[in-house]
Design an enzyme around this catalytic site. Structure first.
Site, PDB file in Angstrom:
ATOM      1  CG  ASP A 167      11.860  21.321  19.759  1.00  0.00           C
ATOM      2  OD1 ASP A 167      10.912  20.514  19.783  1.00  0.00           O
ATOM      3  OD2 ASP A 167      12.797  21.253  18.954  1.00  0.00           O
ATOM      4  CB  VAL A 168      15.445  18.164  22.388  1.00  0.00           C
ATOM      5  CG1 VAL A 168      16.816  17.548  22.165  1.00  0.00           C
ATOM      6  CG2 VAL A 168      15.005  17.957  23.830  1.00  0.00           C
TER       7      VAL A 168
END
Length: 293
Positions: A249-250
């Protein structure tokens, strides 16, 4: 009008939960009015509409236009407990976080913040697919159109309260139904395939309950369109697997970068190393890192 009182656990902030629920004005699956949240559901083959607000150390659940019976009452109470993660004891998490340079300031700032989940596994998976590779605002736009077009609703005091579309309805959809809503062809295909997996009995919440994280992920990832990120997200939001967290997840990477004052986002190996310290609480560490953004 029937009322149920639910005692609030320690380390639970209803205000922070409401803040999360206010993320988008396009959200249709709950309605907020001042300090109350309204929700429509299918429970025990019954359409249910209720409101929740806090009074002292209790959550007050008011059933609106709903004939209450034991099955409906039990179903709604269970839904609320899962929705707000009321059964998790956060004391061990806070004891660990208090000693951690990355999490300590977040714990202090957001104490009482819990995972606001999605007890409906189908909703959780579809929402994860809708949010892939687009910004959150547009994801909510797609969800709004999808729910308005294919979900059922209940009317109360001249207001519509929507429910998430059922797999049986979504399984019958085609690109001709979804592309006009600005779904990509890929999202259209994946959403319908997920619905068909539920209708065919390939997957269900009951079939995953009690499985190990590895086995549950494997079952989900057998559905085309459900990758590692989507499976982890759903298992975190629906089942509260503590070690289910979207490693790629960014947002997690950006939060670590910001909190640690790094010049660049950490690599996957660096994120894995950081999260080793959070064994058993990876999902909550992720939640607080997201909150920091």
């Amino acid at each position: 009008m029937s009322i149920v009182r639910l005692p609030m656990p320690d380390n639970f902030s209803f205000d922070l939960a409401l803040t999360f629920l206010k993320r988008s004005p396009r959200e249709l699956l709950h309605t907020l009015e001042d300090d109350k949240v309204f929700k429509a559901l299918h429970i025990a083959d019954t359409e249910v509409l209720f409101s929740i607000h806090q009074f002292k150390k209790h959550l007050i659940v008011k059933f609106l236009k709903t004939k209450l019976n034991a099955a409906v009452k039990a179903g709604v109470i269970q839904y609320i407990k899962e929705w707000f993660d009321l059964d998790t004891n956060l004391k061990p998490f806070y004891a660990m976080a208090k000693k951690d340079q990355l999490l300590a300031p977040l714990m202090k700032a957001y104490r009482g913040y819990r995972i606001v989940g999605q007890p409906d596994l189908f909703e959780s998976l579809v929402w994860a697919v809708l949010g892939q590779q687009i910004n959150l605002s547009f994801a909510y736009t797609l969800k709004q159109r999808f729910v308005e077009q294919f979900g059922l609703s209940q009317e109360y005091k001249n207001q519509e309260y929507y429910m998430f579309p059922k797999p049986e309805a979504v399984a019958l959809l085609t690109d001709d139904d979804l592309l006009p809503l600005q779904f990509s062809r890929q999202k259209s295909k994946y959403v319908v395939l997920i619905a068909k997996a539920f209708v065919d009995g390939q997957i269900s919440k009951e079939k995953l309950r009690g499985l190990s994280l590895t086995d549950a992920k494997e079952r989900l990832m057998n559905i085309k369109g459900v990758g590692n990120w989507t499976a982890n997200y759903a298992l975190m939001k629906t089942f509260r697997y503590p070690d289910a967290f979207p490693l790629e997840d960014v947002g997690v990477h950006n939060a670590i970068k910001n909190q640690m004052g790094l010049k660049e986002k950490p690599s996957l190996d660096e994120v894995k190393k950081i999260f080793k310290k959070y064994k058993g609480w990876e999902a909550y560490a992720t939640l607080y890192l997201w909150k920091s953004l």
